[in-house]
Design a protein around this motif. Structure first.
Motif, PDB file in Angstrom:
ATOM      1  N   TYR A   3       0.832  -1.204   0.000  1.00  0.00           N
ATOM      2  CA  TYR A   3       0.000   0.000   0.000  1.00  0.00           C
ATOM      3  C   TYR A   3       0.864   1.251   0.000  1.00  0.00           C
ATOM      4  O   TYR A   3       1.810   1.343   0.777  1.00  0.00           O
ATOM      5  CB  TYR A   3      -0.882   0.044   1.237  1.00  0.00           C
ATOM      6  N   TRP A 200      -9.549   2.634   5.871  1.00  0.00           N
ATOM      7  CA  TRP A 200      -8.720   3.730   5.345  1.00  0.00           C
ATOM      8  C   TRP A 200      -9.236   4.143   3.957  1.00  0.00           C
ATOM      9  O   TRP A 200      -9.379   5.320   3.652  1.00  0.00           O
ATOM     10  CB  TRP A 200      -7.248   3.293   5.269  1.00  0.00           C
ATOM     11  N   TYR A 201      -9.519   3.149   3.137  1.00  0.00           N
ATOM     12  CA  TYR A 201     -10.051   3.443   1.792  1.00  0.00           C
ATOM     13  C   TYR A 201     -11.392   4.171   1.908  1.00  0.00           C
ATOM     14  O   TYR A 201     -11.696   5.082   1.146  1.00  0.00           O
ATOM     15  CB  TYR A 201     -10.210   2.153   0.977  1.00  0.00           C
ATOM     16  N   GLU A 204     -10.804   7.728   2.717  1.00  0.00           N
ATOM     17  CA  GLU A 204     -10.296   8.436   1.542  1.00  0.00           C
ATOM     18  C   GLU A 204     -11.347   8.557   0.442  1.00  0.00           C
ATOM     19  O   GLU A 204     -11.120   9.214  -0.565  1.00  0.00           O
ATOM     20  CB  GLU A 204      -9.082   7.695   0.961  1.00  0.00           C
ATOM     21  N   ARG A 206     -12.306   6.103  -1.473  1.00  0.00           N
ATOM     22  CA  ARG A 206     -11.856   5.326  -2.643  1.00  0.00           C
ATOM     23  C   ARG A 206     -12.530   3.973  -2.705  1.00  0.00           C
ATOM     24  O   ARG A 206     -12.910   3.403  -1.675  1.00  0.00           O
ATOM     25  CB  ARG A 206     -10.351   5.070  -2.548  1.00  0.00           C
ATOM     26  N   MET A 208     -12.200  -0.012  -3.191  1.00  0.00           N
ATOM     27  CA  MET A 208     -11.123  -0.977  -2.931  1.00  0.00           C
ATOM     28  C   MET A 208     -11.169  -2.049  -4.035  1.00  0.00           C
ATOM     29  O   MET A 208     -12.196  -2.198  -4.711  1.00  0.00           O
ATOM     30  CB  MET A 208     -11.319  -1.628  -1.557  1.00  0.00           C
TER      31      MET A 208
END
Ligand SMILES: NC(=O)c1ccc[n+]([C@@H]2O[C@H](COP(=O)([O-])OP(=O)(O)OC[C@H]3O[C@@H](n4cnc5c(N)ncnc54)[C@H](O)[C@@H]3O)[C@@H](O)[C@H]2O)c1
Length: 355
Positions: A3, A200-201, A204, A206, A208
């Motif tokens: 990552y 975390w994604y 953000e 985002r 995955m």
């Protein structure tokens, strides 16, 4: 899965020495003795320099220590006892002590034994989360041995073909010592990713990869929120599931710890099991010959032409050791959220908070 940190606004960099001092002070305030604080701090600092903060292996572990010490799940300064022993094996009862400490002691014992017998396996029962598997494997490699560390963990993976979580991420750390340079260190969970990286994604905003986890009803998804209650997907599909099962047989079933769905379920009784294996690389033939042959293999591997010229072939662990150098120089990343929560905890424990 390697990552990269994409959104720097979620993290701040801190000097390694500052985190190290804070870690020792914090652990001492929680009741850890000097030896425990030193081992755990060394492990957490290694993790902080190797991994992405979303992988949650650094100071994020303090929240769990705090909770579990308060509810009796972790006993600082626990009485650990050797309960069963032969020339090439031993079993340590960790007495609900810190996982980092019991695993470290077990690998130390495995190395001592392997120096005599060529190979030794040491099990640990009634333990807690041991941190990063590679730290324990590397401990053996620093003493000239091949180290192999594994553990069971909270059920987050389903048996292949189901969406019901039964098995853990059950990480493996394997370290092969090399002459005059870093060991090869393969340190990996048996799942494609973890819930921490999924969160975390999500933060953000985002998507995955759809190879990370399933929705609770067993569908692939790229939406981290949709998969948060579902199972993590194993590495290599059914093969990773098989490895996880076997890891639980060795570290859970064989040692007398919990296994399968029960591990980590009760916060005050995680009862994790680990296995540490030490192998003398010179057991079959003279060590110098083995070292020379290993370098020959590594040279072949490293000279394989990359598909993308920007991404040369690397050895397991190579990226982490390079990151370690960089973070020693530039600072260690901590998520802002972690820092805020640590500040609160430090206040409660009346520990100086230098971050
Ligand atoms: N104690 C526990 O219960 C527990 C559970 C899960 C994970 N962990 C720890 O979390 C940490 C992170 O695990 P992870 O599986 O997310 O790690 P990861 O997927 O980021 O890396 C896994 C391994 O792959 C290697 N690697 C990555 N990219 C590579 C490439 N291009 N070529 C060659 N090798 C490459 C890395 O060097 C590393 O050895 C580990 O230290 C693990 O032990 C602990």
């Amino acid at each position: 899965m390697a990552y990269e940190i994409d959104k720097a606004d979620l993290i701040t960099l801190y000097p390694l020495a500052t985190l190290e001092q804070f870690s020792r002070d914090f652990l001492r305030a929680l009741g850890a003795n000097d030896e425990e604080a030193a081992i755990i701090t060394d492990g957490l600092m290694t993790a902080s320099q190797w991994w992405h903060p979303g992988q949650g292996q650094g100071l994020e572990k303090f929240f769990r220590f705090f909770r579990q010490i308060n509810n009796g799940g972790i006993i600082p300064n626990a009485k650990m006892e050797w309960v069963n022993e032969g020339p090439a094996y031993a079993l340590l009862d960790a007495g609900k002590g810190f996982g980092y400490v019991s695993a470290h002691r077990a690998m130390t014992r495995a190395v001592e034994k392997a120096k005599v017998t060529g190979i030794a396996m040491v099990g640990v029962r009634h333990s807690n989360h041991f941190g990063i598997a590679g730290y324990h494997a590397l401990h053996a490699a620093k003493n000239g041995m091949i180290g192999w560390a594994f553990t069971n963990a909270k059920a987050e993976m389903a048996p292949w073909g189901s969406a019901q979580v039964v098995l853990g991420t059950n990480p493996w750390g394997i370290a092969i010592p090399r002459k005059d340079t870093h060991a090869i260190v393969l340190d990996m969970a048996l799942t494609m990713s973890g819930k921490g990286m999924m969160m975390w994604y999500e933060r953000e905003g985002r998507e995955m990869p759809d190879s990370w986890a399933l929705t609770p009803d067993g569908k692939r998804t790229t939406d981290p929120a949709a998969a948060m209650q579902g199972p993590l997907l194993p590495i290599g599909e059914y093969k990773g599931y098989g490895l996880s099962l076997i890891t639980d047989v060795l570290s859970g079933v064989m040692t007398g710890s919990l296994f399968g769905m029960t591990v980590f379920q009760d916060e005050s009784h995680h009862d994790v099991g680990h296995v540490m294996l030490a192998i003398d690389p010179g057991a079959f033939m003279p060590r110098e010959q083995v070292d020379a042959r290993l370098e020959k293999l590594i040279a072949e591997v490293k000279s394989a032409p990359p598909i993308d010229a920007e991404k040369p072939v690397v050895l397991p662990g190579e990226v982490e050791f390079a990151r370690m150098e960089q973070r020693k120089r530039d600072g260690v990343p901590l998520s802002r959220k972690t820092v805020d929560e640590l500040r609160d905890l430090a206040q409660r424990l009346q520990v100086d908070f230098p971050l």
